[in-house]
Structure formats: structure tokens, C-alpha cells
Motif scaffolding. Structure first.
Motif, mmCIF file in Angstrom:
data_model
loop_
_atom_site.group_PDB
_atom_site.id
_atom_site.type_symbol
_atom_site.label_atom_id
_atom_site.label_comp_id
_atom_site.label_asym_id
_atom_site.label_seq_id
_atom_site.Cartn_x
_atom_site.Cartn_y
_atom_site.Cartn_z
ATOM 1 N N GLU A 1 0.825 -1.211 0.000
ATOM 2 C CA GLU A 1 0.000 0.000 0.000
ATOM 3 C C GLU A 1 0.858 1.260 0.000
ATOM 4 O O GLU A 1 0.483 2.279 -0.584
ATOM 5 N N MET A 2 2.008 1.197 0.669
ATOM 6 C CA MET A 2 2.899 2.360 0.761
ATOM 7 C C MET A 2 3.460 2.755 -0.604
ATOM 8 O O MET A 2 3.914 3.892 -0.779
ATOM 9 N N THR A 3 3.422 1.845 -1.561
ATOM 10 C CA THR A 3 3.953 2.167 -2.895
ATOM 11 C C THR A 3 3.165 3.307 -3.538
ATOM 12 O O THR A 3 3.706 4.028 -4.374
ATOM 13 N N LYS A 4 1.913 3.478 -3.140
ATOM 14 C CA LYS A 4 1.081 4.544 -3.715
ATOM 15 C C LYS A 4 1.606 5.921 -3.341
ATOM 16 O O LYS A 4 1.501 6.864 -4.125
ATOM 17 N N PRO B 1 6.406 6.349 -4.776
ATOM 18 C CA PRO B 1 6.692 5.704 -6.063
ATOM 19 C C PRO B 1 8.179 5.455 -6.311
ATOM 20 O O PRO B 1 8.533 4.517 -7.029
ATOM 21 N N ASN B 2 9.048 6.256 -5.689
ATOM 22 C CA ASN B 2 10.488 6.050 -5.881
ATOM 23 C C ASN B 2 10.996 4.790 -5.152
ATOM 24 O O ASN B 2 12.106 4.329 -5.411
ATOM 25 N N ARG B 3 10.201 4.230 -4.233
ATOM 26 C CA ARG B 3 10.566 3.010 -3.480
ATOM 27 C C ARG B 3 9.661 1.840 -3.859
ATOM 28 O O ARG B 3 9.604 0.850 -3.144
ATOM 29 N N GLN B 4 8.975 1.968 -4.974
ATOM 30 C CA GLN B 4 7.962 0.991 -5.361
ATOM 31 C C GLN B 4 8.530 -0.423 -5.503
ATOM 32 O O GLN B 4 7.940 -1.383 -5.004
ATOM 33 N N ASP B 5 9.657 -0.572 -6.158
ATOM 34 C CA ASP B 5 10.233 -1.904 -6.367
ATOM 35 C C ASP B 5 10.587 -2.575 -5.040
ATOM 36 O O ASP B 5 10.265 -3.742 -4.811
ATOM 37 N N LEU B 6 11.249 -1.812 -4.177
ATOM 38 C CA LEU B 6 11.656 -2.351 -2.878
ATOM 39 C C LEU B 6 10.438 -2.731 -2.037
ATOM 40 O O LEU B 6 10.372 -3.838 -1.484
ATOM 41 N N LEU B 7 9.486 -1.815 -1.930
ATOM 42 C CA LEU B 7 8.302 -2.075 -1.094
ATOM 43 C C LEU B 7 7.474 -3.241 -1.620
ATOM 44 O O LEU B 7 7.010 -4.074 -0.843
ATOM 45 N N GLY C 1 7.363 -6.570 0.399
ATOM 46 C CA GLY C 1 5.990 -6.839 0.842
ATOM 47 C C GLY C 1 5.503 -8.209 0.417
ATOM 48 O O GLY C 1 4.914 -8.955 1.204
ATOM 49 N N LYS C 2 5.771 -8.570 -0.841
ATOM 50 C CA LYS C 2 5.364 -9.901 -1.326
ATOM 51 C C LYS C 2 6.090 -11.005 -0.560
ATOM 52 O O LYS C 2 5.513 -12.047 -0.237
ATOM 53 N N SER C 3 7.356 -10.770 -0.269
ATOM 54 C CA SER C 3 8.121 -11.760 0.496
ATOM 55 C C SER C 3 7.553 -11.929 1.905
ATOM 56 O O SER C 3 7.400 -13.050 2.388
ATOM 57 N N LEU C 4 7.230 -10.802 2.552
ATOM 58 C CA LEU C 4 6.634 -10.880 3.898
ATOM 59 C C LEU C 4 5.321 -11.662 3.879
ATOM 60 O O LEU C 4 5.054 -12.459 4.782
ATOM 61 N N MET C 5 4.505 -11.449 2.860
ATOM 62 C CA MET C 5 3.234 -12.163 2.777
ATOM 63 C C MET C 5 3.461 -13.659 2.552
ATOM 64 O O MET C 5 2.804 -14.499 3.173
ATOM 65 N N LEU C 6 4.404 -13.999 1.663
ATOM 66 C CA LEU C 6 4.696 -15.411 1.398
ATOM 67 C C LEU C 6 5.264 -16.099 2.634
ATOM 68 O O LEU C 6 4.755 -17.147 3.068
ATOM 69 N N GLN C 7 6.304 -15.517 3.211
ATOM 70 C CA GLN C 7 6.957 -16.149 4.358
ATOM 71 C C GLN C 7 6.038 -16.162 5.584
ATOM 72 O O GLN C 7 5.972 -17.167 6.304
ATOM 73 N N GLY C 8 5.322 -15.072 5.811
ATOM 74 C CA GLY C 8 4.380 -15.028 6.927
ATOM 75 C C GLY C 8 3.255 -16.026 6.748
ATOM 76 O O GLY C 8 2.821 -16.667 7.710
#
Length: 198
Positions: free
Chosen positions: A134-137, A140-146, A150-157
Motif C-alpha cells: 500500500e505504501m507504494t502509492k 513511487p520512488n521506493r515501489q520496487d523495494l516495497l 511486501g510480497k516476500s513478507l506475505m509469502l513467508q508469513g
């Protein structure tokens, strides 16, 4: 003669009863340690599988976001492996017959608490992953990192939540065995005693 016969029978019965309780406690602890061993093998295998897969994919990521995703998966599983190895070692070297009833009860309840706390933390990790996306909105300059993290946190969590819930359910399935052992012990002002049920 009759007195000594009855005394001998009573002592033999008491010895068998105490041995029976001891063997039941040893069997309970062996089952609990086996459950922990299997859990640590699963967690360790997940970590090693993540290392291998994500390290291979990180060599040629399709995007910056994917690169961050692979890196976070590797970082995350350093922790998983650091937990799995000592847990597995402890399960392998612990003699189930050396654990007292008090220690067995404490270890059983401690493991249950840890799994429930971890499940709560897993929900927080998943939520954190959604928040990062959500923070990517607004960043935008940190979109790739976030997005990647974020996807990794959701997968691992998500994996860890499923792992902790299944482990907790399997642990709870052993509560009847422990309760039967506890029912054979009573506490009074003079100390502990065995309760014999006929």
C-alpha cells in the motif's frame, strides 16, 4: 506368611504401576520430541529450499522488484534455519526418559505458548507485507523495494502461519495422553503420591 505374601504382591503391583506411569511419560515425551523434530525438519527444509531457489533466481531477476523479493526470501530464511537447526539438535539429543513430569508439563505448555505467539506474529508479518504494498502509492520512488519486500513478507508469513497452526493442532492432539498421566498423580500436604485406579 500371609502378611509377607500380600506385602510382596503390593510391592510388585506398586512397582509395575510406577513403571507403567514412567513408560507412559517416556512415550509422551518421545511423541512430543518427534513432533518437534518433524517440525524442525519441515522448517529447515523450507529454509534450504528458499535459499537454493531464490539464490538461483537472483542471478537473473526479471525486474528490480523480483530481485528485492528474492533477497528478502533469502534473508528471512537465515532466521528460519537459525531456529530449525538448534531445535532439531535438541530433539535428537534429548532422552525422553530423562524428562520429569514437571518438566514435561512445562515444556508442553511452553511449546504451545510459543506457537500461539508465533502465529500472532505471522499475522503481523502478513499485514506488514500488505502495508508495504500500500505504501507504494505514496512512495513511487521506493515501489520496487516495497513491492518486493511486501510480497516476500506475505509469502513467508503465510507459510509460517500455516506451519505454526498445524504444529499447535498436532501438539494439542497429545493433551489427552498428558492428562491421563497427570490424573495418576495427586498432591497433598505430605507431598506427591500415585493414585491407583482399578
Amino acid at each position: 506368611m500371609k502378611k509377607s505374601f500380600f506385602l510382596t504382591v503390593f510391592l510388585v503391583f506398586t512397582t509395575f504401576q510406577a513403571l507403567g506411569q514412567s513408560s507412559e511419560l517416556t512415550a509422551f515425551n518421545a511423541d512430543r520430541l518427534q513432533l518437534n523434530k518433524v517440525g524442525m525438519v519441515v522448517l529447515g527444509s523450507w529454509a534450504i529450499g528458499n535459499f537454493a531457489t531464490n539464490a538461483a533466481l537472483l542471478r537473473n531477476p526479471s525486474s528490480k522488484e523480483q530481485g528485492y523479493f528474492y533477497r528478502m526470501n533469502i534473508y528471512w530464511n537465515v532466521v528460519n534455519l537459525a531456529l530449525a537447526v538448534p531445535g532439531l539438535r535438541n530433539s535428537l539429543i534429548t532422552d525422553p526418559s530423562s524428562i520429569s513430569l514437571t518438566e514435561s508439563i512445562g515444556d508442553y505448555h511452553q511449546m504451545g505458548k510459543v506457537l500461539l505467539i508465533n502465529a500472532g506474529l505471522d499475522v503481523a508479518y502478513i499485514t506488514g507485507g500488505f502495508l508495504m504494498k500500500e505504501m507504494t502509492k505514496s512512495r513511487p520512488n521506493r515501489q520496487d523495494l516495497l513491492n518486493g519486500y511486501g510480497k516476500s513478507l506475505m509469502l513467508q508469513g503465510g507459510f509460517l502461519f500455516a506451519f505454526d497452526v498445524v504444529m499447535y493442532g498436532l501438539l494439542q492432539s497429545k493433551s489427552d495422553s498428558l492428562n491421563k498421566i497427570i490424573e495418576t498423580v495427586s498432591v497433598n500436604a505430605d507431598g506427591f503420591s500415585l493414585v491407583f485406579r482399578f
